[in-house]
Design an enzyme around this catalytic site. Sequence first.
Site, PDB file in Angstrom:
ATOM      1  N   CYS A  45      -3.861  -5.764  -0.061  1.00  0.00           N
ATOM      2  CA  CYS A  45      -5.132  -5.075   0.236  1.00  0.00           C
ATOM      3  C   CYS A  45      -5.261  -3.790  -0.580  1.00  0.00           C
ATOM      4  CB  CYS A  45      -5.206  -4.720   1.717  1.00  0.00           C
ATOM      5  SG  CYS A  45      -5.181  -6.153   2.791  1.00  0.00           S
TER       6      CYS A  45
HETATM    7  C1  BEZ Z   1      -1.262  -7.538   2.165  1.00  0.00           C
HETATM    8  O1  BEZ Z   1      -2.365  -7.055   1.986  1.00  0.00           O
HETATM    9  O2  BEZ Z   1      -0.344  -7.384   1.386  1.00  0.00           O
HETATM   10  C2  BEZ Z   1      -1.012  -8.413   3.364  1.00  0.00           C
HETATM   11  C3  BEZ Z   1      -1.647  -8.124   4.552  1.00  0.00           C
HETATM   12  C4  BEZ Z   1      -1.388  -8.916   5.654  1.00  0.00           C
HETATM   13  C5  BEZ Z   1      -0.512  -9.977   5.564  1.00  0.00           C
HETATM   14  C6  BEZ Z   1       0.094 -10.266   4.353  1.00  0.00           C
HETATM   15  C7  BEZ Z   1      -0.153  -9.484   3.246  1.00  0.00           C
END
Ligand code: BEZ
Length: 209
Positions: A45
């Site tokens: 994210c």
């Molecule tokens: C991420 O944004 O890295 C992420 C968020 C939730 C679960 C897995 C990855």
Amino acid sequence: MTLRIGERAPDFLASSTHGELSLHAWGSGFWIMFFSHPGDFTPVCTTELGRTAQLASEFARRDVKPLGLSTDTVADHRRWIDDVNRTQKTRVEFPLIADPDLRIARLYEMIHPQEDDRQAVRSLFIIDPQLRIRLTLSYPLAVGRNFREILRAIDALQFTDKHAVVTPAEWIAGDPVMIPSGVSSEAANEQFPQGWQEITPYLRVTVVK
Ligand code: BEZ
């Protein structure tokens, strides 16, 4: 309810990093890229928020307002955006909706329980200036989106709206386009006086500047 292409984007009032925000009041008259994130302070994210901010002038040039959503609070969002700005070397200027109770995520079907029953998947809606949903994408938690592809798809939406043509696979702005099947040869001659090439009766190519 399933949100489908062509349907009116449901309105909502929500807290965001830019204060209280109504989707319809905020976005009407612009294109909107509304995209969700599973959570603040997560690696994928962080890069997605950063990439969108880095491409701010590309979105603005197309009259597109990005709008993020993550299932955390405004206070968390603000601290996270500081990290995003620093680590991704950019400035996040677009609003991020705070949705800790999943109210908006549920409205927009961003919770896919087989993937996760608390975190939003990576949903993305392109909404047009009349507030109609024009494109949807869902990516799983582990896979970051390609924002160049999203810009390309927005180009194709705007171009096909304007010129009543269709775009082939891998089309990018400036490439030849196709004449829709429902258009007769006579109508095509009128609509495309620059000419067009028939490969088969349903594969007709033209160039629109
Ligand atoms: C991420 O944004 O890295 C992420 C968020 C939730 C679960 C897995 C990855």
